[in-house]
Design an enzyme around this catalytic site. Structure first.
Site: not given
Lengths: 692, 692
Positions: A61, A292, A441, A503
Site C-alpha cells: 500500500h 491506497h 466492550e 443474553h
C-alpha cells in the site's frame, strides 16, 4: 513553514507561539545543501524506501507511507523518545501505526533510525515469507513494533490503552520512572470504525494528556473520496469529546513539529489533523483512489525519483540523510536515556527490584501460592456459589497482592463485582485501579491489548459472555500478538434465565475455542475456578478467557493439593463397582449435571466416571496415554455442555452422545430452561443407556 | 407544557412554533377528570403495567419503562402510524426499542393500543417460559415487535437500516405506497457503543429525514451516574453529524409531542433528547442506580401507586385510559390506513402485483432459473476465477433481475466488485441501489438486519471474511431473528497471501458454523458458487454467509443440470478402479487440493473419491443413508480445509485425518503459504496413505 489558512493552525483561543523545536535539529537548514540533510530529504528517504520495497514486492500500500513521510519525520526525528539500541527501553514513547496497511512507513522509519532488527535486507524482503517486514506490522518489541495493526480501529484503541497504562504507572511509581507519550498515526478508516468513537470518548473523559493522534487526513479511502460515506466534522467530533485539535500541513515537517509541541503543552489528548495527499510523490497515483493499495510499477518509481529530484539508487540511503536520522533519533535521546538509567540504578534496592519486576511483567512472589492456599480453603469450605462470584473473590484477593492489577468492566461493575475496595481510575486519580470503560466492550478488549503490550500493568476485563462478540476483533489480536490478556466472562449459558436468548450464550464456547492461541477455561466450582486462574496468570504467550456462571454451582471438589485443572481435564469421579463402562464429560455448570447422572447410573450398577474438562486447549496438549486414561477407551462417552456441539466429536468420538444445545435459548427461569432443552441428569443417563 | 430552559427546546435558529398536535387528541384535557383520560393517566397506565409485571416476575428492568412512559405515550398516541388490527401493514411506522431491557415499555404500549397478540394474559406472564413477553423483545411482526433488541447498539442500527429501506422504496415506488417514519428509543448504553457512532454518522450523511431517535437521557447506567465513563457533549455529537437535535422534558407528553412535530418538519434525521428520571414513579429507586434492573417488591408497587394516586388494581387498565389509548392509536390512524389500502387497490394490476410481491418478500419469477442457466453456462465455459469474482458476476446478474437488490460494502467496493452499473444510494438519489457503508462493518451488519426486517428490499453485504468479526453481534441477531440476510465474505484464507495473518481468516469458518441458524456456504468453483447463491436466495428463515476466495479457483464441475450443492455435500469425483478406499472431503479452494491428491492416489492404484462439502448445515440435515453414501463408511477419510480443525471430527470420525491450519497464517505469497502450512496434494496423499 506553511500553515493551513482555511482551518487555522490552532483552535480558537490557543495562541500559536511560533515554536522552536528546541532539540538541536537543523530545521533551519531546509534544502540547505550544506551536507546535512534537509527535512524534505529525510522524508523522501522514507518515501523511496517505501516505493522501492513496494515495487520490488509487487504488492503493498503506497498511499499511506508516502502521505505520511513528513509527519513521521517530524515525529521521529524531533520528538519521539526512543533508543534504537535498546528498543524495549521501558520509558520509551510508544508508537502505533493504526492504519497498518501503511506498514512501509514504520519499517522505513525503524531502518533510518538504526534499529538493528530492521537492516536494509529486511526492507528488500518486504512481504516475503519469513521476513520481518510483514504485509502489516506485527508486534515485535525487539524490532521496535509495539502492536500488530491492520484491522482498522484496533491500533487507535491500543494506543489509548497504552496511555492509560502510562498514566497509571506514572502516577503510581512517579514520573522519574515512567513519563512518556503515546502517538498513533490514524487514517480515515480507523476513525470511521465504531471502536474509534468508543476510545475517543473515553480518552477525552480520562484526559489522557500524553496521548497524541496524527490523523492522516487525505480525504480518500478505498472506495474513492471520503464524500461517499462521511460528512461529519471530524475535528469537532474530537473537540466535543474533550480533545485538543490542531490543524497542520501534513507535508510540512515544521508545521507538524510545531503542532506536536502544542500537543505536549496541553493537558488534554491532542488530535493533529495533518492534511496530506494520499501517495504524495507518486505522480501517476498521487491523490487518487488507486494510491491506497494500487500496484506500483518500476516506471512509477522512476517517475517519482525524477519528480523529487531523488538521485539515489534503489534501497540506497544517502549518508547525509542517514546521519540526520541518527542524529534526530538515537543521538537526540541519548541524554534522557542515560538519565533514566541512572535514576533506576539509584533507586533503593527494594524499589528497584519491584520496578524491574513490573518491567519484566512478572507476578509478585507468592501470588500463585496464595491462589493454592485459597483453593485449599475453598475445598474445605465447599461453598455453593456462582463461578462469577468465585472469580470476583479471586480478583479481590489478587488486588491485594498485585499492585499493578487493573480490573474493569463495560458498565457491569455490579454484576461482575470486581471493584471491591478499589478506587476508580479517573482523570483526577490516575493511580486509581478500577477502570469504568462505559458501555464499550470493544474499547475494553483493544485497550487491554494496548495495556498488556505497554507492559507494567495487568488489566482484567469482566463482562457477560455474549458481549465477547463485541470484543471479538480485539480477542483475535490478543491471540495473534500472543498477549497474556485475561478476561472474565460471566453469565455463560441459559443458566442466566429470564433475560432470554439475546443474553444466553450458546455458540461462544465453540467460537472462542476456534481461535488459535486462545485458552478457554470453564471451571465447575470454586476450587476449579482458583485453579483456572492460576493457569491463566501463569500463561505468558496468549490470552485466557475465564468463563463463569451467573447461577450458583455446588462444590465438586474437596481436594486442592494439586492443580488438577493443569492437565485440562481429569477424572473427577471414578467409576465404582467394576470396570468403567460410561464416561460422562462436562465443563462448568454441567459438571454437576454429569455428577448427578453418574449417581443415577451407578445406582443401576453401571460403573460410570465423570470427567471435568475445564480447558480443551490444555487437555489437547497432554500425552496420548493421559488423554485416553481420562477419556476411557471402549466406554460409552457422553458429553454435557449447555452449548452447541461443534467440536465435541473430538472427545466423544463418532459413537458418543452429546447433551447440550442445538438452538438459541429462550426467556424463562433457568431451571425450567435446563429441563426445556433437555440438559438434565435423566437425559444424560438416557443417552448413556441407549449406547450400552 | 414545560420546556427545558437550560438547554432550549429547539436548537438555535429553529424557531419554535407552539404546535398543535393536530390529530384530535384531547391534549388540552390534562388531568381534566372529564371522563377522558389525561396524558398523565395514559402514561401511568404504561408505568403500572410495567411495575405489576416486573413485580410478579420478580425480575426485569423497571428503570426504562418507567422513565419512558411519557415519551412512549406522546409517540404512540399522537404520531405513530400503525393499525393494531393489521400489525404487518407495510406502510406502518417502524418502532425500535433499542434499549431492549426496557421491554415492558413496548409490551405495555402494544397491550394498550389493542394489539391482539398482547392480551393482559401475556403481560401477566412476563418473562415466563412460553410467553411472548420475553425478557427482551423478540421480533414478531404479528405482535407488533419489529426487531429483537437487547445487545446495546443493535436496535439503533436496525432503525437506520429501516430508514434506508423506506427511503429507497419511497423514492422508487412513490410516497403513495411507501411513506412512513422510523422511531427508536435509545439509551445511554446504545449511544456509547461504537456501532452507534457508525450509524449516527452514516444516517446524518444520508440525510435520513424520516428517522427519529428519542434519547432516554436519564444520566444513569448500571455502574451509576454516566459521569463514570462519559463527558462528551452527546447533543453536539449528533449535530456535527448532520442531525437536528431537540431538547424536551421526557416526562411532559406535550413537550415530546411538540418535538416530534419539529422532527417531522426537518429534512435531517432528528434526535430528541428527552430528559427523564430513571425509574420515574418508583419512590425507593427513582433516579438511582438500582432502578436500572433492581428487584421490585410488592411494597414498592404499593408505594408507587400511592405516590401517583393510581387507584386501580394490578393489571387493571381503567376504561377511560383504554379508550384514550385506542382513540390515539388505531382510531386515529384508521383514515390513513384505509386511504393506503385504497391506493394499493387502485394500482394497475401489474404494478399492484409487483408491489405485493415486494411486500411478501418474494423474488421475481425466474430468478432462480436464471441462476440455473448461469450455472449451466459456467459449466460449459469452465472459467478459472476467484469465487469472489463468480459471486460478483452473480450479483451483477441479480441486479438486473431484482429491482429491490441493494448491494453494498464497507469501503471495499473495488475488491468485492458488486457495484457494477449501479448508482450509489445517496441523500440526493435515494433510488440509488449501491450502499457505500464507509469503513463500518458493524453498521452494515445491523443495518442489513433492519432492512430485511423492514421488508421490501434485499440487501447484500460484501466484505472480507476477517471483518465478519466486526459484524458478529449483528450476525447473531440475524440468526436469532431468523432474518434471511445474505453476506458475501471474500478473501477467505491464507490464499490472500502477502497481507498477512491480520487479514487471513483461519478460525472464521468454525466460528460461523458454531452459530445456530447460520448457513455457511463455501463454494469450490464458479458452478458451485451459482448453486450456493440459489440456495441462499431460497432460504427464508435465517442468514447465509457465502465465503469466497480471492485467488482464482479452477473449474471442478462440467455439469450443472442439478443443484448438487443442495444436499450440502456430494461426491464430486468417484473412486475408480475398485471399491472406494479413500474419501477426501474439502470445501472451497481446497477442493482442488483434494482433486489433485486424488490424482496422486489413483495413480498409485488407490481408489479415491473426492467429496465437495459446500454447506455443513445442509449436509447435516440429510438422511443418514445419503450421509454415509457420501462419507464412505469404512474408507480412510481425510478432510482438507485451509482453516482450523474444530468440528471436522464430525465428518472424518475419530480415525480420520485433517489437513489444514492449526495456527494463524503468515505474510508471504499465497502459493508459498500453502506449502509452508502443508496444505498440498502431497500432504493429503501422505495423510491418506498413513491410514491405509
Amino acid at each position: 513553514m506553511s500553515l493551513i489558512a482555511s482551518t487555522g493552525f490552532a483552535e480558537a483561543g490557543n495562541a500559536l507561539a511560533r515554536p522552536n523545536s528546541g532539540d538541536g535539529t537543523p530545521s533551519a537548514r531546509l534544502n540547505s545543501g550544506d551536507g546535512f540533510a534537509s527535512a524534505r530529504r529525510m522524508a523522501d528517504a522514507i518515501r523511496f524506501l517505501a516505493l522501492d520495497a513496494i515495487a520490488k514486492a509487487e504488492d503493498g500500500h503506497p498511499g499511506a507511507p508516502l502521505g505520511g513521510a513528513e509527519l513521521a519525520t517530524a515525529l521521529f526525528t524531533r520528538h519521539f523518545k526512543c533508543n534504537p539500541a535498546d528498543p524495549a527501553w521501558f520509558d520509551r514513547d510508544r508508537f502505533v501505526l493504526s492504519n497498518g496497511h501503511g506498514s512501509m512507513l514504520i519499517y522505513a522509519v525503524l531502518h533510518l533510525a538504526g534499529y538493528a532488527g530492521m537492516p536494509m535486507e529486511e526492507i528488500r524482503r518486504f512481504r516475503e515469507l519469513g521476513a520481518h517486514t510483514h504485509g502489516h506490522p506485527e508486534r515485535d518489541v525487539a524490532l521496535g513494533i509495539e502492536v500488530t495493526t491492520g484491522p482498522l480501529g484496533q491500533g487507535i484503541a491500543n494506543a489509548v490503552g497504552m496511555a492509560v497504562a502510562e498514566a497509571f504507572l506514572s502516577a503510581t511509581y512517579g514520573p522519574e520512572l515512567v513519563d512518556h507519550r503515546t502517538y498513533a498515526v490514524v487514517g480515515d478508516g480507523c476513525l470511521m470504525e465504531g471502536i474509534a468513537h468508543e476510545v475517543i470518548s473515553l480518552a477525552g473523559h480520562l484526559k489522557l494528556g500524553k496521548l497524541t493522534f496524527l490523523w492522516d487526513d487525505n480525504r480518500m479511502t478505498d472506495d474513492g473520496g471520503t464524500h461517499f460515506a462521511i460528512s461529519e466534522d471530524v475535528r469537532a467530533r474530537f473537540r466535543i469529546a474533550g480533545w485538543q485539535v490542531i490543524d497542520a500541513d501534513g507535508h510540512d515537517v515544521e508545521a507538524v513539529s510545531a503542532a506536536l509541541i502544542l500537543a505536549h503543552q496541553d493537558p488534554r489528548p491532542t488530535m493533529i489533523a495533518c492534511t496530506t495527499v494520499l501517495g504524495k510523490g507518486l505522480p501517476r497515483l498521487e491523490g487518487k483512489r488507486g494510491a491506497h493499495g494500487g500496484r506500483v510499477f518500476p516506471e512509477d518509481v522512476v517517475e517519482a525519483r525524477a519528480a523529487a529530484g531523488w538521485t539515489h539508487g534503489p534501497f540506497e540511503v544517502p549518508q547525509d540523510v542517514a546521519a540526520a536520522w541518527q542524529a534526530g533519533t538515537g543521538e537526540r535521546n541519548r541524554p534522557s536515556y542515560e538519565a533514566w538509567q541512572a535514576r533506576v540504578a539509584a533507586l533503593p534496592a527494594d524499589k528497584r527490584a519491584e520496578f524491574e519486576r513490573l518491567v519484566r511483567g512478572e507476578l509478585p512472589a507468592g501470588v500463585l501460592s496464595a491462589l493454592s492456599a485459597h483453593a485449599e480453603a475453598l475445598a474445605a469450605a465447599a461453598p455453593a456459589q456462582s463461578s462469577n462470584q468465585s472469580t470476583a473473590d479471586i480478583v479481590d484477593l489478587l488486588a491485594g497482592l498485585v499492585p499493578e492489577l487493573l480490573p474493569g468492566a463495560p458498565d457491569l461493575e455490579g454484576p461482575t463485582n470486581c471493584k471491591r475496595g478499589l478506587d476508580a481510575f479517573t482523570a483526577e486519580n490516575p493511580a486509581g485501579r478500577y477502570i469504568h470503560y462505559g458501555i464499550r466492550e470493544h474499547a475494553m478488549g483493544s485497550m487491554m491489548n494496548g495495556m498488556v503490550a505497554h507492559g507494567g500493568v495487568l488489566p482484567l476485563g469482566a463482562t457477560y459472555l455474549v458481549f465477547s462478540d463485541y470484543m471479538r476483533p480485539s480477542l483475535r489480536m490478543s491471540a495473534l500478538m500472543e498477549l497474556p490478556v485475561i478476561t472474565l466472562y460471566s453469565h455463560d449459558s441459559i443458566g442466566i434465565g429470564k433475560n432470554g436468548p439475546t443474553h444466553q450464550p450458546v455458540e461462544f464456547l465453540a467460537s472462542l475455542r476456534a481461535m488459535p492461541n486462545m485458552a478457554v477455561f470453564r471451571p465447575a466450582d470454586a476450587v476449579e475456578t482458583a485453579e483456572c486462574w492460576q493457569l491463566a496468570l501463569a500463561r505468558r504467550d496468549g490470552p485466557s478467557s475465564i468463563i463463569c456462571s451467573r447461577q450458583a454451582l455446588p462444590a465438586q471438589r474437596s481436594d486442592a493439593g494439586e492443580n488438577r485443572s493443569a492437565r485440562g481435564a481429569y477424572v473427577l469421579r471414578a467409576a465404582e463397582g467394576g470396570p468403567r463402562r460410561v464416561t460422562l464429560i462436562a465443563t462448568g455448570s454441567e459438571v454437576d449435571v454429569a455428577v448427578k447422572a453418574r449417581d443415577l447410573l451407578q445406582a443401576e450398577g453401571i460403573p460410570t466416571a465423570v470427567v471435568s474438562m475445564p480447558c480443551w486447549e490444555i487437555f489437547g496438549e497432554q500425552d496420548e496415554a493421559y488423554v485416553w486414561e481420562v477419556l476411557g477407551p471402549g466406554t460409552v462417552r457422553v458429553a454435557v455442555e449447555a452449548a452447541v456441539k461443534l467440536g465435541w466429536e473430538r472427545w466423544i468420538g463418532a459413537d458418543g452422545a452429546f447433551v447440550g444445545m442445538n438452538s438459541f435459548g429462550a426467556s424463562g427461569p433457568a431451571d425450567e430452561l435446563f429441563r426445556h432443552f433437555g440438559i438434565t441428569p435423566a437425559a444424560v443417563g438416557d443417552a448413556a443407556r441407549a449406547r450400552l
